[in-house]
Design a protein around this motif. Structure first.
Motif, PDB file in Angstrom:
ATOM      1  N   ALA A  66       1.846  64.224  34.925  1.00  0.00           N
ATOM      2  CA  ALA A  66       2.415  63.137  35.649  1.00  0.00           C
ATOM      3  C   ALA A  66       3.614  63.474  36.428  1.00  0.00           C
ATOM      4  O   ALA A  66       4.283  64.841  36.194  1.00  0.00           O
ATOM      5  N   TYR A  67       4.155  62.618  37.410  1.00  0.00           N
ATOM      6  CA  TYR A  67       5.340  62.896  38.068  1.00  0.00           C
ATOM      7  C   TYR A  67       6.234  61.401  37.702  1.00  0.00           C
ATOM      8  O   TYR A  67       5.395  60.427  37.616  1.00  0.00           O
ATOM      9  N   GLY A  68       7.505  61.649  38.023  1.00  0.00           N
ATOM     10  CA  GLY A  68       8.153  60.389  37.425  1.00  0.00           C
ATOM     11  C   GLY A  68       9.358  60.296  38.783  1.00  0.00           C
ATOM     12  O   GLY A  68       9.813  61.421  39.180  1.00  0.00           O
ATOM     13  N   THR A 120       6.263  56.192  37.784  1.00  0.00           N
ATOM     14  CA  THR A 120       5.581  57.273  37.563  1.00  0.00           C
ATOM     15  C   THR A 120       3.987  57.322  37.784  1.00  0.00           C
ATOM     16  O   THR A 120       3.331  55.983  37.793  1.00  0.00           O
ATOM     17  N   ASP A 179      12.844  56.720  34.137  1.00  0.00           N
ATOM     18  CA  ASP A 179      12.145  56.887  35.301  1.00  0.00           C
ATOM     19  C   ASP A 179      11.615  55.474  35.539  1.00  0.00           C
ATOM     20  O   ASP A 179      11.191  55.045  34.912  1.00  0.00           O
TER      21      ASP A 179
END
Ligand SMILES: NC(=O)c1ccc[n+]([C@@H]2O[C@H](COP(=O)([O-])OP(=O)(O)OC[C@H]3O[C@@H](n4cnc5c(N)ncnc54)[C@H](O)[C@@H]3O)[C@@H](O)[C@H]2O)c1
Length: 245
Positions: free
Chosen positions: A196-198, A212, A209
């Motif tokens: 995952a990216y936040g 996401t 964050d």
């Protein structure tokens, strides 16, 4: 048939629990909220006798005449209340997210396993007509084999930043994203790998964050993604798309 005696703790979203219980013919045996205005509002609205209004949930824990208790208080309180209620022999419906840490979740599961009561977490999407229909379509094989599924939880928390929802332990993915994650688990299965990216742009005063994106690999050659935004400038959505062969 005996009328089930239901009590409700937390009377904001929890008002819908009262309506659900009444619609199934249950008796509202007691209500509880530490905010007396919310308590009075619910008590008067549903004509519950005032000697059944409580500000301390232990009055419900200690009332042996109650069969089922629904819990709709801030997430930080779910574990303690659920465990106390289960240990007192009550059947419990607790709102999502079940709890904020793995340890608290394990404690609730242990208390439920050690009791002879029923316990349920309010993952409401599994009972939402459109998602029930999606599940039926998938299970019937109408769209072939599912190879990709995406779901999202987008809900602007701007008006909620000064509440318990901005607790750093109550990350948006846990608090609201649990709906989208649970939905994919129900429709597609448990993922085997996730990354995952936040992003953090919309709610600067909140520590976690506010957007996401998680990409998941499921067994059997399937993939999925879950997008969560708690600062989005749009109406609440749980847009979900399922792709089959
Ligand atoms: N299933 C869903 O889609 C959905 C939607 C909204 C909220 N929820 C969940 O429901 C729960 C409650 O959310 P909400 O929006 O009603 O929150 P809220 O803050 O609007 O209301 C919480 C209520 O609990 C009461 N309360 C707080 N501490 C208490 C205590 N110690 N004893 C008794 N009452 C207490 C408050 O006075 C308030 O009336 C949360 O867990 C939330 O995640 C689920």
């Amino acid at each position: 048939m005996k009328k089930l005696r239901v009590a409700n703790i937390g009377l904001k979203f929890g008002m819908s629990h009262i309506e659900g219980a009444i619609s199934y013919g249950a008796e509202i045996a007691a209500i509880c909220d530490c905010n007396e205005d919310n308590l009075r509002f619910a008590g008067e609205r549903y004509s519950i006798p005032s000697d059944k209004w409580h500000t301390d949930y232990m009055d419900i824990v200690n009332d042996d005449s109650i069969d089922i208790v629904t819990v709709a208080v801030p997430d930080q309180l779910h574990k303690k209340m659920s465990c106390d209620l289960l240990r007192s022999g009550k059947n419990v419906l607790c709102e999502k997210p079940l709890a904020l840490t793995r340890r608290d979740i394990s404690d609730i599961i242990k208390a439920a396993d050690e009791s002879s009561s029923k316990f349920m977490v309010g993952q409401i999407c599994r009972f939402t007509p459109a998602f029930e229909e999606a599940k039926k379509i998938i299970d019937s094989g109408t769209i072939g084999e599912v190879y990709f599924a995406e779901s999202e939880y987008a809900h602007d928390y701007m008006d909620l930043v000064d509440t318990w929802r901005s607790d750093p332990d109550r990350h948006g993915v846990i608090g609201g994203g649990c709906h989208a994650v649970d939905l994919l688990r129900w429709l597609v299965g448990d993922p085997e790998e996730v990354f995952a990216y936040g992003m953090h742009k919309l709610l600067p005063s909140v520590e976690y964050d506010d957007a996401t994106i998680a990409v998941m690999k499921f067994g059997d050659n399937k993939a999925g993604k879950v997008f969560v935004s708690t600062g989005c400038k749009r109406d609440y959505t749980m847009r979900t798309v399922i792709y089959g062969t």
